[in-house]
Design a protein around this motif. Structure first.
Motif, PDB file in Angstrom:
ATOM      1  N   UNK A 102      51.077  43.130  62.433  1.00 32.50           N
ATOM      2  CA  UNK A 102      50.918  41.784  61.884  1.00 32.50           C
ATOM      3  C   UNK A 102      49.454  41.462  61.608  1.00 32.50           C
ATOM      4  N   UNK A 103      48.537  42.100  62.312  1.00 34.33           N
ATOM      5  CA  UNK A 103      47.115  41.934  61.992  1.00 34.33           C
ATOM      6  C   UNK A 103      46.830  42.483  60.598  1.00 34.33           C
ATOM      7  N   UNK A 104      47.419  43.642  60.272  1.00 38.06           N
ATOM      8  CA  UNK A 104      47.277  44.203  58.931  1.00 38.06           C
ATOM      9  C   UNK A 104      47.861  43.257  57.890  1.00 38.06           C
ATOM     10  N   UNK A 105      48.978  42.619  58.235  1.00 40.01           N
ATOM     11  CA  UNK A 105      49.653  41.727  57.300  1.00 40.01           C
ATOM     12  C   UNK A 105      48.823  40.484  57.016  1.00 40.01           C
ATOM     13  N   UNK A 106      48.339  39.835  58.070  1.00 36.51           N
ATOM     14  CA  UNK A 106      47.513  38.639  57.885  1.00 36.51           C
ATOM     15  C   UNK A 106      46.212  38.994  57.173  1.00 36.51           C
ATOM     16  N   UNK A 107      45.668  40.163  57.483  1.00 35.29           N
ATOM     17  CA  UNK A 107      44.447  40.615  56.813  1.00 35.29           C
ATOM     18  C   UNK A 107      44.683  40.751  55.311  1.00 35.29           C
ATOM     19  N   UNK A 108      45.808  41.328  54.930  1.00 36.32           N
ATOM     20  CA  UNK A 108      46.135  41.480  53.505  1.00 36.32           C
ATOM     21  C   UNK A 108      46.286  40.119  52.846  1.00 36.32           C
ATOM     22  N   UNK A 109      46.967  39.195  53.515  1.00 37.56           N
ATOM     23  CA  UNK A 109      47.194  37.877  52.920  1.00 37.56           C
ATOM     24  C   UNK A 109      45.889  37.094  52.782  1.00 37.56           C
ATOM     25  N   UNK A 110      45.017  37.191  53.781  1.00 38.19           N
ATOM     26  CA  UNK A 110      43.746  36.468  53.702  1.00 38.19           C
ATOM     27  C   UNK A 110      42.846  37.054  52.618  1.00 38.19           C
ATOM     28  N   UNK A 111      42.894  38.355  52.412  1.00 37.57           N
ATOM     29  CA  UNK A 111      42.133  38.946  51.312  1.00 37.57           C
ATOM     30  C   UNK A 111      42.697  38.489  49.967  1.00 37.57           C
ATOM     31  N   UNK A 112      44.004  38.304  49.901  1.00 38.83           N
ATOM     32  CA  UNK A 112      44.617  37.726  48.699  1.00 38.83           C
ATOM     33  C   UNK A 112      44.091  36.312  48.472  1.00 38.83           C
ATOM     34  N   UNK A 113      43.981  35.510  49.526  1.00 37.04           N
ATOM     35  CA  UNK A 113      43.438  34.160  49.402  1.00 37.04           C
ATOM     36  C   UNK A 113      41.998  34.170  48.893  1.00 37.04           C
ATOM     37  N   UNK A 114      41.203  35.102  49.422  1.00 40.17           N
ATOM     38  CA  UNK A 114      39.791  35.175  49.043  1.00 40.17           C
ATOM     39  C   UNK A 114      39.643  35.487  47.562  1.00 40.17           C
ATOM     40  N   UNK A 196      50.430  40.693  48.406  1.00 41.59           N
ATOM     41  CA  UNK A 196      49.007  40.354  48.499  1.00 41.59           C
ATOM     42  C   UNK A 196      48.147  41.354  47.745  1.00 41.59           C
ATOM     43  N   UNK A 197      48.311  42.640  48.049  1.00 43.39           N
ATOM     44  CA  UNK A 197      47.462  43.632  47.415  1.00 43.39           C
ATOM     45  C   UNK A 197      47.822  43.841  45.944  1.00 43.39           C
ATOM     46  N   UNK A 198      49.085  43.623  45.588  1.00 42.70           N
ATOM     47  CA  UNK A 198      49.455  43.692  44.180  1.00 42.70           C
ATOM     48  C   UNK A 198      48.737  42.623  43.363  1.00 42.70           C
ATOM     49  N   UNK A 199      48.703  41.398  43.894  1.00 41.42           N
ATOM     50  CA  UNK A 199      48.015  40.309  43.203  1.00 41.42           C
ATOM     51  C   UNK A 199      46.507  40.487  43.229  1.00 41.42           C
ATOM     52  N   UNK A 200      45.993  41.086  44.309  1.00 44.01           N
ATOM     53  CA  UNK A 200      44.556  41.352  44.383  1.00 44.01           C
ATOM     54  C   UNK A 200      44.129  42.297  43.258  1.00 44.01           C
ATOM     55  N   UNK A 201      44.865  43.382  43.086  1.00 42.95           N
ATOM     56  CA  UNK A 201      44.522  44.347  42.044  1.00 42.95           C
ATOM     57  C   UNK A 201      44.641  43.707  40.660  1.00 42.95           C
ATOM     58  N   UNK A 202      45.688  42.937  40.447  1.00 44.93           N
ATOM     59  CA  UNK A 202      45.850  42.264  39.148  1.00 44.93           C
ATOM     60  C   UNK A 202      44.720  41.270  38.898  1.00 44.93           C
ATOM     61  N   UNK A 203      44.326  40.541  39.940  1.00 35.55           N
ATOM     62  CA  UNK A 203      43.248  39.567  39.798  1.00 35.55           C
ATOM     63  C   UNK A 203      41.915  40.247  39.492  1.00 35.55           C
ATOM     64  N   UNK A 204      41.631  41.352  40.194  1.00 37.38           N
ATOM     65  CA  UNK A 204      40.385  42.072  39.939  1.00 37.38           C
ATOM     66  C   UNK A 204      40.337  42.614  38.520  1.00 37.38           C
ATOM     67  N   UNK A 205      41.478  43.111  38.033  1.00 42.51           N
ATOM     68  CA  UNK A 205      41.527  43.626  36.665  1.00 42.51           C
ATOM     69  C   UNK A 205      41.267  42.502  35.674  1.00 42.51           C
ATOM     70  N   UNK A 206      41.867  41.321  35.936  1.00 42.98           N
ATOM     71  CA  UNK A 206      41.658  40.181  35.054  1.00 42.98           C
ATOM     72  C   UNK A 206      40.222  39.698  35.060  1.00 42.98           C
TER      73      UNK A 206
END
Length: 332
Positions: A102-114, A196-206
Motif C-alpha cells: 500500500x505504500x507503493x500504491x499511495x506513492x503512485x497516486x501522490x506522484x499522479x497528483x504532483x 496513476x502511472x498511466x496518467x503520469x506518462x500521458x501527462x508527461x507526453x502532453x
C-alpha cells in the motif's frame, strides 16, 4: 509442526536456505542504507519521500521477521520453531508485506497528483503524508489481525519451512477472507497504480508536446526513461505479487485442484524478493539519493554533487523544467 517433512530433498532445502541468505543480506543492507541516508540528509525528507522511507522500513521488518527465519528453517529442513512462532512469522510477513504494497500504491497516486493535477505539488504536505501513513498502518493491521481471530488462519505452506496465510486451506471461512483480502490488497492497489502511472506518462507526453509547440526544447530521452522506469515498477510489482494471488484464488475457485508443495512454495519466495528490489527501483536510481548514499558509505570521503550543481538545477530555464517534473515521477 515438529515432524520433518519428506516432500523435498535435503539438498533442495539447502539451496533455499542459501538463496534466502542472499535475499536477506541484500534486503537488509539496501533498506537499512535507505533509512540511514534519509535520516542523515534533511533534503531527502520531503512529503513524497515519506512513503519511500515507510516502504524501506516495512521491507526491512519483513526481511527481519520473515526471510531471516526461513534461512534457519530451511537449513534444518522443517519449521522447528513451533506453532506460535509460525503464527508470528505469518502475521509479521503478512502485515509488513501489505504495508509495503500500500505504500507503493499511495506513492503512485501522490506522484499522479504532483504531475497531473493543477498545483499538485502544493497538495502534498507533511501533515497529509503522515495522515496517509496512519491510514496505511491501521488499514493493513486489520487484514493481518483477523486471521488470528478465526477468519482464515496462519500456518505452514509449501515445503513447510515458512508460514503465511493458510491459503491452501479448503474452507468457506478461508475462501471469503482470500477473496476480500485480494480485492483490498491486490486488485485495488494494482488498479490505482495502473491508473496513476498511466496518467503520469500521458501527462508527461502532453507537456513535452506543449513545450515543443511553444518553441521550447525537450529531451526525448527524459520521457523515454520515465516510461521505462514506470514499466519496471509495475512489472516488478506484478512479478512479486501476481503468482501469490493466482495460486490463492485458484484454490478458492477450484478447491479440488491439487497443488504440489514445491509449486506452492514458488509464489511465497517470489513475494519475499520485493524488499531487495524496491529500494533499488525507488531510491538507488535517484541521483540525489545515490550521491548521498555514496557519501554516507565512504564517510564523506567521496562527494559526487557539489553545491554549484545543486544551485544550477534549482535555477534552470523554462525549457529545462520538464526533467524536474519527471524527477517527481520516477528515479533518474
Amino acid at each position: 509442526m515438529a515432524v520433518r517433512p519428506t516432500i523435498f530433498p535435503r539438498g533442495g532445502y539447502g539451496v533455499l536456505a542459501f538463496l534466502m541468505f542472499l535475499n536477506a543480506l541484500f534486503s537488509i543492507f539496501n533498506n537499512f542504507l535507505v533509512i540511514a541516508v534519509t535520516l542523515k540528509n534533511p533534503q531527502l525528507r520531503n512529503p513524497i519521500n515519506i512513503f519511500i522511507f515507510n516502504l524501506s522500513f516495512s521491507d526491512l521488518m519483513m526481511s527481519l521477521c520473515g526471510t531471516t527465519i526461513v534461512i534457519a528453517t530451511n537449513y534444518h529442513g522443517y519449521f522447528f520453531l513451533g506453532r506460535k512462532f509460525c503464527i508470528f512469522q505469518g502475521f509479521a510477513v503478512n502485515y509488513f508485506g501489505i504495508v509495503s504494497l500500500w505504500s507503493l500504491t499511495i506513492l503512485a497516486y501522490e506522484r499522479y497528483n504532483v504531475v497531473c493535477q493543477p498545483l499538485g505539488t502544493l497538495q502534498m504536505s507533511t501533515k497529509r503524508g503522515y495522515q496517509l501513513l496512519g491510514f496505511i498502518w491501521i488499514f493493513c493491521l486489520f487484514w493481518a489481525v483477523v486471521p488470528l481471530f478465526g477468519w482464515s488462519s496462519y500456518g505452514p505452506e509449501g515445503v513447510q519451512t515458512s508460514c503465511s496465510i493458510g491459503w491452501e486451506e479448503r474452507s468457506w471461512s478461508n475462501y471469503s477472507y482470500l477473496i476480500t483480502y485480494f480485492l483490498s490488497c491486490f486488485f485495488i492497489p494494482v488498479t490505482i497504480i495502473g491508473f496513476s502511472y498511466g496518467n503520469v506518462i500521458r501527462s508527461l507526453h502532453g507537456l513535452n508536446k506543449k513545450v515543443e509547440q511553444m518553441g521550447g526544447k525537450c529531451d526525448p530521452e527524459e520521457e523515454f526513461r520515465a516510461v521505462i522506469m514506470v514499466l519496471v515498477m509495475v512489472v516488478a510489482f506484478l512479478i512479486c505479487w501476481l503468482p501469490y494471488t493466482v495460486f490463492a484464488l485458484t484454490v478458492v475457485f477450484k478447491p479440488s485442484l491439487n497443488i504440489s508443495p514445491l509449486a506452492a512454495t514458488i509464489p511465497t519466495y517470489l513475494s519475499k524478493t520485493s524488499p531487495v528490489y524496491n529500494p533499488i527501483i525507488y531510491l538507488f536510481l535517484n541521483k540525489q539519493f545515490r550521491d548521498s548514499a555514496v557519501e554516507f558509505i565512504t564517510c564523506g570521503q567521496v562527494v559526487l554533487t557539489n553545491p554549484e550543481e545543486e544551485v544550477s538545477t534549482s535555477v534552470a530555464p523554462a525549457e529545462c523544467k520538464m526533467p524536474s517534473k519527471i524527477n517527481q515521477v520516477t528515479p533518474v
